[in-house]
Design an enzyme around this catalytic site. Structure first.
Site, mmCIF file in Angstrom:
data_model
loop_
_atom_site.group_PDB
_atom_site.id
_atom_site.type_symbol
_atom_site.label_atom_id
_atom_site.label_comp_id
_atom_site.label_asym_id
_atom_site.label_seq_id
_atom_site.Cartn_x
_atom_site.Cartn_y
_atom_site.Cartn_z
ATOM 1 C CB SER A 91 -3.843 8.159 -4.228
ATOM 2 O OG SER A 91 -3.238 8.938 -5.237
ATOM 3 C CG ASP A 102 -6.295 9.511 -6.828
ATOM 4 O OD1 ASP A 102 -6.700 9.178 -5.701
ATOM 5 O OD2 ASP A 102 -5.186 10.027 -7.023
#
Length: 278
Positions: free
Chosen positions: A44, A160
């Site tokens: 991320s 993510d």
């Protein structure tokens, strides 16, 4: 016989949305202390900061970019497109990333880099490291479900990386098996705030933080050096708090420098036979 190759650190940079700006402070201190960075793995926001750095964007430039963030400029990079797939398309962020690194491939990076994403349909951890478009991988790794539209790469639908591996220390040995592993976590510890009324967005982000914190604590290798800046004073959306976040990263890294330098000292076989001085 030694190869003459200088040993360095492998950084695992965590997810954490805006709090990930603290990673810039970590990089600043390591460069100032002349600690060689031999590998980076990121999820991320850690993938975004680490990817830009591995592609040649220095910490000072990353800091300058971050410090320009205001509430208004943050909004200019959000292309809202409410749909069943997500609220933010992500093309503006992709364009911003390409303005810094172009269409660089993983094979063109200055430092070996691995980026973690999650296949939303299989739950598998997907690691990009040997080849492929850097920006596409970053864009996949930052795609918080519901918030961002997922990214399609090959036959996978990706979101993510923090869902499966928020601090990807385990990926580092594949990049450099000799590097001292350093985990940098900006995932906040959840604390109850009296009088705070929960909102749907706040509850979702708290749930995400709780999940990632549990994963990190359960999977952290015992031999790893941990740097954990205290960034719980901001939410994951407050990118305009860049100055304070970067300073937090600097302070936490300075505290870890003595331990990092000890781990980097070359081991001498003869030293085990030397008598300690009295």
């Amino acid at each position: 016989m030694g190869t003459g190759r200088k040993r360095g650190v492998g950084l695992a940079l965590s997810s954490g949305s805006a709090r990930g700006l603290a990673h810039i402070g970590v990089l600043k201190v390591l460069e100032k202390e002349r600690i060689p960075i031999k590998a980076i793995a990121g999820s991320s926001m850690g993938a975004l900061i680490g990817g830009l750095y591995a592609a040649g964007v220095p910490p000072t430039e990353l800091e300058n970019i971050a410090l320009k963030a205001t509430r208004r400029t943050v909004l200019t990079h959000i292309d809202l497109i409410p749909s069943l797939k997500g609220l933010v398309l992500g093309k503006k962020i992709e364009g911003m990333l390409r303005s810094f690194v172009g269409d660089k491939d993983f094979g063109e990076l200055n430092i070996p880099m691995a980026i973690v994403a999650t296949d939303i349909f299989t739950g598998e951890e997907v690691v990009f490291k040997d080849s492929g478009d850097l920006v596409d991988a970053i864009r996949a790794s930052i795609s918080i479900p519901v918030v961002f539209v997922p990214v399609r790469i090959g036959d996978r639908t990706l979101v993510d990386g923090g869902i499966v591996n928020p601090v990807p220390v385990n990926v580092l040995p594949a990049l450099d098996s000799d590097a001292v592993r350093v985990a940098v976590s900006v995932i906040p510890k959840i604390e109850h705030k009296q009088g705070e009324k929960p909102t749907p967005v706040g509850m979702f982000l708290n749930a995400f933080d709780i999940m990632q914190n549990r994963l990190y604590q359960a999977n952290k290798p015992p031999a790893t050096i941990s740097i954990e800046p205290d960034v719980s004073f901001v939410s994951g959306l407050e990118f305009w708090e860049a100055k304070r976040l970067i300073e937090c990263g600097e302070r936490a890294t300075l505290e870890a420098i003595p331990e990092i330098k000890r781990k980097l000292k070359p081991f001498s076989f003869l030293s085990i036979f030397r008598k300690p001085r009295i």
